[in-house]
Design an enzyme around this catalytic site. Structure first.
Site, PDB file in Angstrom:
ATOM      1  N   HIS A 221      -6.430   0.174   6.798  1.00  0.00           N
ATOM      2  CA  HIS A 221      -5.199   0.551   6.087  1.00  0.00           C
ATOM      3  C   HIS A 221      -5.703   1.474   4.989  1.00  0.00           C
ATOM      4  CE1 HIS A 221      -1.113  -0.636   4.166  1.00  0.00           C
ATOM      5  NE2 HIS A 221      -1.656   0.292   3.398  1.00  0.00           N
TER       6      HIS A 221
ATOM      7  N   GLY B  11     -17.775   4.757   6.544  1.00  0.00           N
ATOM      8  CA  GLY B  11     -17.948   3.453   5.911  1.00  0.00           C
ATOM      9  C   GLY B  11     -16.664   2.662   5.752  1.00  0.00           C
TER      10      GLY B  11
ATOM     11  N   HIS C  46      -7.042   3.454   2.009  1.00  0.00           N
ATOM     12  CA  HIS C  46      -7.180   3.006   0.622  1.00  0.00           C
ATOM     13  C   HIS C  46      -8.154   3.917  -0.109  1.00  0.00           C
ATOM     14  CE1 HIS C  46     -10.045   0.873   3.217  1.00  0.00           C
ATOM     15  NE2 HIS C  46     -10.907   0.983   2.224  1.00  0.00           N
TER      16      HIS C  46
ATOM     17  N   HIS D 108     -10.799   3.931  -3.446  1.00  0.00           N
ATOM     18  CA  HIS D 108     -11.544   3.106  -4.396  1.00  0.00           C
ATOM     19  C   HIS D 108     -11.578   3.846  -5.738  1.00  0.00           C
ATOM     20  CE1 HIS D 108     -13.711   0.619  -1.215  1.00  0.00           C
ATOM     21  NE2 HIS D 108     -13.354   1.667  -0.490  1.00  0.00           N
TER      22      HIS D 108
ATOM     23  N   ASN E  32     -13.097   6.219   2.129  1.00  0.00           N
ATOM     24  CA  ASN E  32     -13.998   6.108   3.263  1.00  0.00           C
ATOM     25  C   ASN E  32     -13.153   6.220   4.526  1.00  0.00           C
ATOM     26  OD1 ASN E  32     -16.167   5.617   1.520  1.00  0.00           O
ATOM     27  ND2 ASN E  32     -15.789   3.415   1.527  1.00  0.00           N
TER      28      ASN E  32
ATOM     29  N   CYS F 275      -1.589  -4.777   4.204  1.00  0.00           N
ATOM     30  CA  CYS F 275      -0.123  -4.926   4.275  1.00  0.00           C
ATOM     31  C   CYS F 275       0.288  -6.281   3.714  1.00  0.00           C
ATOM     32  CB  CYS F 275       0.365  -4.807   5.720  1.00  0.00           C
ATOM     33  SG  CYS F 275       0.455  -3.117   6.353  1.00  0.00           S
TER      34      CYS F 275
ATOM     35  N   CYS G  74      -2.572  -6.988   9.305  1.00  0.00           N
ATOM     36  CA  CYS G  74      -3.282  -6.074   8.394  1.00  0.00           C
ATOM     37  C   CYS G  74      -3.369  -6.729   7.015  1.00  0.00           C
ATOM     38  CB  CYS G  74      -2.565  -4.729   8.294  1.00  0.00           C
ATOM     39  SG  CYS G  74      -3.240  -3.688   6.972  1.00  0.00           S
TER      40      CYS G  74
ATOM     41  N   ASP H  94     -10.625  -5.007  -6.245  1.00  0.00           N
ATOM     42  CA  ASP H  94     -11.454  -5.209  -5.059  1.00  0.00           C
ATOM     43  C   ASP H  94     -12.092  -6.600  -5.125  1.00  0.00           C
ATOM     44  OD1 ASP H  94     -12.964  -3.077  -2.885  1.00  0.00           O
ATOM     45  OD2 ASP H  94     -13.878  -5.036  -3.231  1.00  0.00           O
TER      46      ASP H  94
ATOM     47  N   HIS I  17       1.862   1.439   6.180  1.00  0.00           N
ATOM     48  CA  HIS I  17       0.632   1.199   6.947  1.00  0.00           C
ATOM     49  C   HIS I  17       0.229   2.477   7.679  1.00  0.00           C
ATOM     50  CE1 HIS I  17      -2.468  -0.951   9.145  1.00  0.00           C
ATOM     51  NE2 HIS I  17      -2.134  -0.154  10.154  1.00  0.00           N
TER      52      HIS I  17
HETATM   53  P1  AMP Z   1     -13.819   0.212   2.864  1.00  0.00           P
HETATM   54  O1  AMP Z   1     -15.221  -0.232   3.216  1.00  0.00           O
HETATM   55  O2  AMP Z   1     -13.735   1.567   2.248  1.00  0.00           O
HETATM   56  O3  AMP Z   1     -12.894   0.039   4.046  1.00  0.00           O
HETATM   57  O4  AMP Z   1     -13.337  -0.753   1.725  1.00  0.00           O
HETATM   58  C1  AMP Z   1     -12.733  -1.992   1.950  1.00  0.00           C
HETATM   59  C2  AMP Z   1     -12.745  -2.714   0.641  1.00  0.00           C
HETATM   60  O5  AMP Z   1     -11.795  -3.751   0.702  1.00  0.00           O
HETATM   61  C3  AMP Z   1     -14.091  -3.355   0.284  1.00  0.00           C
HETATM   62  O6  AMP Z   1     -14.538  -2.839  -0.972  1.00  0.00           O
HETATM   63  C4  AMP Z   1     -13.769  -4.840   0.206  1.00  0.00           C
HETATM   64  O7  AMP Z   1     -14.482  -5.494  -0.817  1.00  0.00           O
HETATM   65  C5  AMP Z   1     -12.272  -4.824  -0.049  1.00  0.00           C
HETATM   66  N1  AMP Z   1     -11.530  -6.001   0.392  1.00  0.00           N
HETATM   67  C6  AMP Z   1     -11.531  -6.554   1.621  1.00  0.00           C
HETATM   68  N2  AMP Z   1     -10.687  -7.594   1.673  1.00  0.00           N
HETATM   69  C7  AMP Z   1     -10.104  -7.669   0.443  1.00  0.00           C
HETATM   70  C8  AMP Z   1      -9.131  -8.535  -0.149  1.00  0.00           C
HETATM   71  N3  AMP Z   1      -8.564  -9.527   0.541  1.00  0.00           N
HETATM   72  N4  AMP Z   1      -8.794  -8.346  -1.444  1.00  0.00           N
HETATM   73  C9  AMP Z   1      -9.366  -7.349  -2.150  1.00  0.00           C
HETATM   74  N5  AMP Z   1     -10.274  -6.501  -1.644  1.00  0.00           N
HETATM   75  C10 AMP Z   1     -10.644  -6.662  -0.375  1.00  0.00           C
HETATM   76 ZN    ZN Z   2      -1.569  -2.197   6.655  1.00  0.00          ZN
END
Ligand code: AMP
Ligand code: ZN
Length: 116
Positions: A100, A95, A102, A104, A89, A9, A6, A32, A48
């Site tokens: 994991h 979306g 999160h 925004h 999301n 994680c 993950c 992000d 997680h």
């Molecule tokens: P979601 O589409 O709501 O699942 O958002 C996932 C977010 O994670 C997106 O805005 C990606 O740009 C961001 N993301 C994916 N990998 C990484 C990473 N390694 N570091 C920072 N952000 C990430």
């Molecule tokens: Zn995780």
């Protein structure tokens, strides 16, 4: 507690690089990698949990922790006066692309509604 493979994680555990802006024993916040606004920070629980729909009863306290951190970070980023958006999301039609949970934190420009 960390889930193998993950990416969030691994970020929370310091195994892969990210720009961490806040962390405590329950919550981590980082920039992000593909920002959609001048301020775009992701806020995650260290635990997680794949998605909001997977929360068990005892997990819901984490939402208060995440909201507390979001409000503090929004203030630190100078967003309090103009406003900001805190988004989760959930699942494929919601979306969600990283499994994991999160939130925004977005701000620094006029955001539109509905988000599409
Ligand atoms: P979601 O589409 O709501 O699942 O958002 C996932 C977010 O994670 C997106 O805005 C990606 O740009 C961001 N993301 C994916 N990998 C990484 C990473 N390694 N570091 C920072 N952000 C990430
Ligand atoms: Zn995780």
């Amino acid at each position: 507690m960390a889930q193998k493979d993950c990416i969030f994680c691994k970020i929370a555990g310091g195994e892969i690089d990210s720009e961490i802006v806040y962390q405590d024993d329950r919550v981590v916040a980082f920039q992000d990698a593909n920002p959609q606004a001048p301020v775009h920070i992701l806020i995650i629980p260290r635990k997680h949990i794949p998605s909001l729909k997977d929360f068990s009863e005892e997990d819901f306290d984490l939402l208060a922790d995440i909201h507390r951190v979001a409000v503090k970070l929004a203030d630190k980023e100078g967003l309090t006066e103009e406003g900001f958006r805190l988004v989760n999301n959930c699942g494929s039609q919601g979306g969600q692309t990283v499994d994991h949970v999160h939130y925004h934190l977005l701000g620094g420009r006029q955001l539109t509604w509905p988000p599409g």
